[in-house]
Motif scaffolding. Structure first.
Motif, PDB file in Angstrom:
ATOM      1  N   TYR A  75     -45.214 -64.461 -43.003  1.00  0.00           N
ATOM      2  CA  TYR A  75     -43.864 -65.549 -41.335  1.00  0.00           C
ATOM      3  C   TYR A  75     -44.858 -65.927 -41.004  1.00  0.00           C
ATOM      4  CZ  TYR A  75     -39.472 -66.026 -43.517  1.00  0.00           C
ATOM      5  OH  TYR A  75     -38.436 -65.594 -45.007  1.00  0.00           O
ATOM      6  N   THR A  76     -44.967 -67.057 -40.410  1.00  0.00           N
ATOM      7  CA  THR A  76     -46.378 -67.239 -39.181  1.00  0.00           C
ATOM      8  C   THR A  76     -46.396 -68.471 -39.113  1.00  0.00           C
ATOM      9  OG1 THR A  76     -49.336 -67.900 -38.934  1.00  0.00           O
ATOM     10  CG2 THR A  76     -47.894 -68.215 -41.591  1.00  0.00           C
ATOM     11  N   ALA A  77     -46.362 -69.183 -37.833  1.00  0.00           N
ATOM     12  CA  ALA A  77     -46.672 -70.070 -37.467  1.00  0.00           C
ATOM     13  C   ALA A  77     -47.834 -71.597 -37.676  1.00  0.00           C
ATOM     14  CB  ALA A  77     -46.632 -70.639 -35.218  1.00  0.00           C
ATOM     15  N   SER A  78     -48.354 -70.757 -38.245  1.00  0.00           N
ATOM     16  CA  SER A  78     -50.250 -71.692 -38.801  1.00  0.00           C
ATOM     17  C   SER A  78     -50.730 -71.022 -39.862  1.00  0.00           C
ATOM     18  CB  SER A  78     -50.595 -72.159 -37.369  1.00  0.00           C
ATOM     19  OG  SER A  78     -51.513 -70.986 -36.535  1.00  0.00           O
ATOM     20  N   GLY A  79     -51.465 -71.762 -40.212  1.00  0.00           N
ATOM     21  CA  GLY A  79     -52.825 -70.828 -40.668  1.00  0.00           C
ATOM     22  C   GLY A  79     -53.585 -69.891 -39.913  1.00  0.00           C
ATOM     23  N   GLY A 106     -39.467 -60.447 -20.945  1.00  0.00           N
ATOM     24  CA  GLY A 106     -38.737 -58.931 -20.993  1.00  0.00           C
ATOM     25  C   GLY A 106     -39.391 -58.574 -22.173  1.00  0.00           C
ATOM     26  N   HIS A 107     -40.150 -59.161 -22.605  1.00  0.00           N
ATOM     27  CA  HIS A 107     -40.290 -58.582 -23.895  1.00  0.00           C
ATOM     28  C   HIS A 107     -41.946 -59.471 -24.175  1.00  0.00           C
ATOM     29  CE1 HIS A 107     -36.968 -56.039 -24.897  1.00  0.00           C
ATOM     30  NE2 HIS A 107     -36.373 -57.131 -24.853  1.00  0.00           N
ATOM     31  N   GLY A 108     -43.704 -58.686 -24.074  1.00  0.00           N
ATOM     32  CA  GLY A 108     -44.482 -59.646 -23.856  1.00  0.00           C
ATOM     33  C   GLY A 108     -44.967 -59.776 -25.400  1.00  0.00           C
ATOM     34  N   GLY A 109     -44.377 -59.752 -26.763  1.00  0.00           N
ATOM     35  CA  GLY A 109     -44.488 -59.728 -27.783  1.00  0.00           C
ATOM     36  C   GLY A 109     -45.977 -59.317 -28.273  1.00  0.00           C
ATOM     37  N   MET A 110     -46.418 -59.748 -29.512  1.00  0.00           N
ATOM     38  CA  MET A 110     -47.593 -59.499 -29.639  1.00  0.00           C
ATOM     39  C   MET A 110     -48.477 -59.597 -28.806  1.00  0.00           C
ATOM     40  SD  MET A 110     -46.962 -59.906 -33.960  1.00  0.00           S
ATOM     41  CE  MET A 110     -48.082 -59.092 -34.395  1.00  0.00           C
ATOM     42  N   VAL A 111     -49.718 -60.428 -28.666  1.00  0.00           N
ATOM     43  CA  VAL A 111     -50.060 -61.443 -27.069  1.00  0.00           C
ATOM     44  C   VAL A 111     -50.075 -61.527 -26.385  1.00  0.00           C
ATOM     45  CG1 VAL A 111     -51.143 -62.571 -29.546  1.00  0.00           C
ATOM     46  CG2 VAL A 111     -49.100 -63.825 -27.891  1.00  0.00           C
ATOM     47  N   THR A 112     -51.058 -61.034 -25.260  1.00  0.00           N
ATOM     48  CA  THR A 112     -51.097 -61.299 -24.155  1.00  0.00           C
ATOM     49  C   THR A 112     -50.847 -62.998 -23.504  1.00  0.00           C
ATOM     50  OG1 THR A 112     -53.447 -61.367 -23.430  1.00  0.00           O
ATOM     51  CG2 THR A 112     -52.040 -59.301 -23.136  1.00  0.00           C
ATOM     52  N   ALA A 113     -51.280 -62.966 -22.676  1.00  0.00           N
ATOM     53  CA  ALA A 113     -51.274 -64.442 -22.047  1.00  0.00           C
ATOM     54  C   ALA A 113     -52.398 -64.933 -21.829  1.00  0.00           C
ATOM     55  CB  ALA A 113     -50.809 -65.518 -20.565  1.00  0.00           C
ATOM     56  N   GLU A 129     -56.564 -68.583 -25.869  1.00  0.00           N
ATOM     57  CA  GLU A 129     -57.568 -68.637 -27.390  1.00  0.00           C
ATOM     58  C   GLU A 129     -56.428 -68.863 -28.686  1.00  0.00           C
ATOM     59  OE1 GLU A 129     -61.020 -67.591 -29.324  1.00  0.00           O
ATOM     60  OE2 GLU A 129     -60.345 -68.002 -27.567  1.00  0.00           O
ATOM     61  N   TYR A 130     -55.710 -68.353 -28.827  1.00  0.00           N
ATOM     62  CA  TYR A 130     -55.639 -68.791 -30.148  1.00  0.00           C
ATOM     63  C   TYR A 130     -54.708 -70.309 -30.406  1.00  0.00           C
ATOM     64  CZ  TYR A 130     -54.058 -64.263 -32.229  1.00  0.00           C
ATOM     65  OH  TYR A 130     -54.071 -63.103 -32.657  1.00  0.00           O
ATOM     66  N   ALA A 131     -54.736 -70.373 -28.369  1.00  0.00           N
ATOM     67  CA  ALA A 131     -54.323 -72.502 -28.724  1.00  0.00           C
ATOM     68  C   ALA A 131     -55.502 -72.926 -28.634  1.00  0.00           C
ATOM     69  CB  ALA A 131     -53.438 -72.001 -27.434  1.00  0.00           C
ATOM     70  N   ARG A 132     -56.423 -72.442 -28.518  1.00  0.00           N
ATOM     71  CA  ARG A 132     -57.720 -73.066 -28.521  1.00  0.00           C
ATOM     72  C   ARG A 132     -57.942 -72.794 -30.326  1.00  0.00           C
ATOM     73  NH1 ARG A 132     -63.070 -71.774 -29.765  1.00  0.00           N
ATOM     74  NH2 ARG A 132     -62.277 -69.597 -29.649  1.00  0.00           N
ATOM     75  N   ARG A 133     -57.954 -72.654 -30.469  1.00  0.00           N
ATOM     76  CA  ARG A 133     -58.590 -72.107 -31.737  1.00  0.00           C
ATOM     77  C   ARG A 133     -56.785 -73.172 -33.412  1.00  0.00           C
ATOM     78  NH1 ARG A 133     -58.826 -65.696 -32.877  1.00  0.00           N
ATOM     79  NH2 ARG A 133     -58.666 -66.840 -35.779  1.00  0.00           N
ATOM     80  N   GLY A 134     -56.154 -73.519 -32.206  1.00  0.00           N
ATOM     81  CA  GLY A 134     -55.562 -73.824 -33.294  1.00  0.00           C
ATOM     82  C   GLY A 134     -53.900 -72.990 -34.079  1.00  0.00           C
ATOM     83  N   GLY A 159     -50.185 -70.438 -25.616  1.00  0.00           N
ATOM     84  CA  GLY A 159     -48.876 -71.532 -27.053  1.00  0.00           C
ATOM     85  C   GLY A 159     -46.792 -71.195 -26.647  1.00  0.00           C
ATOM     86  N   VAL A 160     -46.574 -72.068 -27.117  1.00  0.00           N
ATOM     87  CA  VAL A 160     -45.399 -72.748 -27.417  1.00  0.00           C
ATOM     88  C   VAL A 160     -44.861 -72.170 -28.531  1.00  0.00           C
ATOM     89  CG1 VAL A 160     -43.408 -74.117 -26.866  1.00  0.00           C
ATOM     90  CG2 VAL A 160     -45.375 -73.676 -24.816  1.00  0.00           C
ATOM     91  N   GLY A 161     -43.966 -70.889 -28.680  1.00  0.00           N
ATOM     92  CA  GLY A 161     -42.706 -70.575 -29.802  1.00  0.00           C
ATOM     93  C   GLY A 161     -42.522 -71.598 -30.554  1.00  0.00           C
ATOM     94  N   ILE A 162     -43.000 -71.778 -31.903  1.00  0.00           N
ATOM     95  CA  ILE A 162     -42.749 -72.333 -33.109  1.00  0.00           C
ATOM     96  C   ILE A 162     -41.454 -71.777 -34.072  1.00  0.00           C
ATOM     97  CG2 ILE A 162     -43.148 -74.737 -32.248  1.00  0.00           C
ATOM     98  CD1 ILE A 162     -45.173 -74.146 -35.148  1.00  0.00           C
ATOM     99  N   ALA A 163     -40.772 -72.673 -35.034  1.00  0.00           N
ATOM    100  CA  ALA A 163     -40.484 -71.288 -36.286  1.00  0.00           C
ATOM    101  C   ALA A 163     -41.349 -71.392 -37.424  1.00  0.00           C
ATOM    102  CB  ALA A 163     -38.892 -72.440 -36.760  1.00  0.00           C
TER     103      ALA A 163
END
Length: 500
Positions: free
Chosen positions: A495-499, A449-456, A461-466, A14-18
């Motif tokens: 704060y979330t990028a989606s539901g 440099g920082h992996g965030g909260m999720v791996t690739a 998997e998040y992209a698959r679930r929308g 996933g590509v990040g959004i606001a």
């Protein structure tokens, strides 16, 4: 037809959004109540705690052909196959928090496949029910066939009134895992989009560099911000935004110990975990678990060093301190020393925590306790340490999780812990007047440099679930805007990028 181009290696990541800002808003919610004689006839309930309320409730159950057996919080009876388990200890045993100790009882009860699992508590100064709403949101997700509900009641109501209200909740076929009873009304909270307003959207706030927000918060180059759990993961993005916008002094605190000397050249040439594992094996390490732990430790230290270098390049004054936040005495000593050295402590961001995800049925109670206590006891000790300083900070931020707000399969402990942060922070704000906010973050996109909260892999998997991912820079700016422009009475946001 030309052959399809090969899919990039990171396709599906996933590509990040606001992110969007959500705030809980309560509304009266009336649901149909079933006929007690039909629903309850022949059923068996275990009731723990509650005192007179439990006695009245058992009597009511008996009137409709059910049995209510009184038990205790640590009772093995929970595994005996009751149709319903009602945990009322949050109404009477206020000296000690329910969590994490109540988890084994709930786990035993769930293993028998009950129809009902309810717990009740009150929003009180002692915080006996801290974390229970987040836990029940997750129980409802893992056991969708079950009526699982946490009921927040008015502790001033008469015992017989509360018993009748709780019986009605047993009879109510509602999907809401958390309800609030006030007087004769029944409330449910929904997360709804709420913008920060005109000042954040136009005029002073939209430049995008955070400078106006930092000034509105009152930050300047001499300001001192402490970030606990702030050298790895998503927190460095906020530290970077602070350093860029205000050039303030940043004190990073984390568990990761830094090496005393330069890294072994043979290991330094290994740029990722796979290469590092191979290099460690070549050096003679044979135990796979030991190799993995060593590689993780080296990678963690590299990330901390990268964060320090990055913040220094942005013009900020930065130091790193190794600390286990569960050590209250050490936390108190560190914050006292920082305040004594600078004569101030302007803000604190608390992002410590660990994750040991498992479904409730598979969860080791010791693991639940470890995850819960790391975050919750650390937060409580931290606020105690702040109380001992000569002056209050301008703000305190707790990094929570969207798992607390919605529940999440496999994260009962993490959801409960972050939900507890919410009420702990709200009580601290009411007691001290300090601007305090718990931010329940959705997943962040990995960044350089920082992996965030999720791996690739999890990103795919998040992209698959929308499920969208938060852009790290946008997430950091969102928090700065929250502190600058939001109503200080709002002590919890999502704060979330989606539901979810």
């Amino acid at each position: 037809m030309a052959p399809a181009a090969p899919e990039p290696a990171d396709a599906g990541v996933g590509v990040g959004i606001a992110p969007k800002r959500l705030v809980a808003q309560e509304s009266v919610r009336t649901e149909p109540v079933g006929d007690p004689a039909t629903v309850l006839a022949g059923t068996r309930f275990l009731i723990t705690g509650g005192g007179a309320i439990a006695a009245y409730l058992a009597e009511l159950l008996g009137e409709y052909g059910a049995s209510g057996q009184l038990g205790v919080l640590d009772s093995q009876q929970a595994g005996e196959g009751f149709d319903g388990v009602l945990v009322l200890d949050g109404l009477t045993n206020l000296d000690e928090p329910l969590l994490p100790d109540v988890f084994p009882l709930l786990q035993r009860a769930l293993a028998t496949g009950p129809r009902w699992l309810l717990a009740a508590g009150a929003r009180d100064a002692a915080g006996a029910a801290d974390g229970m709403p987040g836990l029940f949101r997750t129980i409802a997700r893992e056991y969708p066939q079950l009526t699982a509900r946490f009921v927040e009641v008015d502790p001033a109501a008469a015992a017989d009134v509360l018993a009748r209200q709780l019986l009605n909740e047993v009879l109510t076929s509602s999907e809401a895992p958390v309800v609030y009873l006030r007087g004769d009304d029944r409330y449910v909270a929904d997360l709804v989009p709420v913008e920060l307003g005109a000042l954040a959207a136009g005029g002073a706030g939209p430049a995008g560099d955070g400078v106006a927000e930092a000034a509105a918060i009152g930050l300047e180059p001499d300001s001192v911000i402490v970030l606990i759990g702030g050298a790895r993961g998503i927190t460095p993005w906020f530290a970077r935004t602070l350093a860029s916008a205000s050039r303030c002094r940043i004190e990073l605190v984390g568990r990761t110990p830094l090496p005393q000397g330069p890294e072994d050249p043979a290991l330094a040439a290994a740029g990722d975990k796979q290469a590092l594992v191979a290099a460690l094996a070549r050096q003679g390490l044979r135990n796979p678990a030991e190799i993995d732990r060593t590689a993780q430790r080296i990678l963690a230290a590299r990330e901390v060093n990268a964060t320090i270098a990055e913040l220094t390049e942005l013009g900020g004054e930065v130091r790193y301190h190794t600390l286990d936040v569960r050590d209250t005495a050490a936390t108190r000593h560190l914050l006292g020393r920082i305040h004594a050295e600078h004569g101030r402590l302007d803000g604190l961001v608390y992002a410590a925590g660990i994750i040991e995800d498992k479904l409730i049925a598979e969860k080791d109670p010791a693991s639940f306790t470890r995850v819960f206590d790391t975050k919750v006891d650390g937060a409580r000790g931290l606020l105690t340490a702040l109380d001992e300083l000569p002056a209050k900070p301008r703000f305190v931020v707790f990094f929570g999780s969207i798992a607390a707000a919605y529940g999440n399969r496999g994260q009962s402990d993490y959801a409960a812990a972050n939900d507890a942060l919410d009420t702990i922070g709200t009580r601290y704000a009411a007691r001290t007047g300090v601007r305090t906010v718990t931010v329940h973050w959705g997943p962040w996109a990995p960044g350089a440099g920082h992996g965030g909260m999720v791996t690739a892999e999890l990103s795919r998997e998040y992209a698959r679930r929308g499920i969208g991912l938060i852009d790290p820079e946008e997430g950091a700016l969102a928090l700065l805007r929250e502190l600058a422009w939001a109503d200080a009475a709002v002590t919890s946001v999502v704060y979330t990028a989606s539901g979810w």
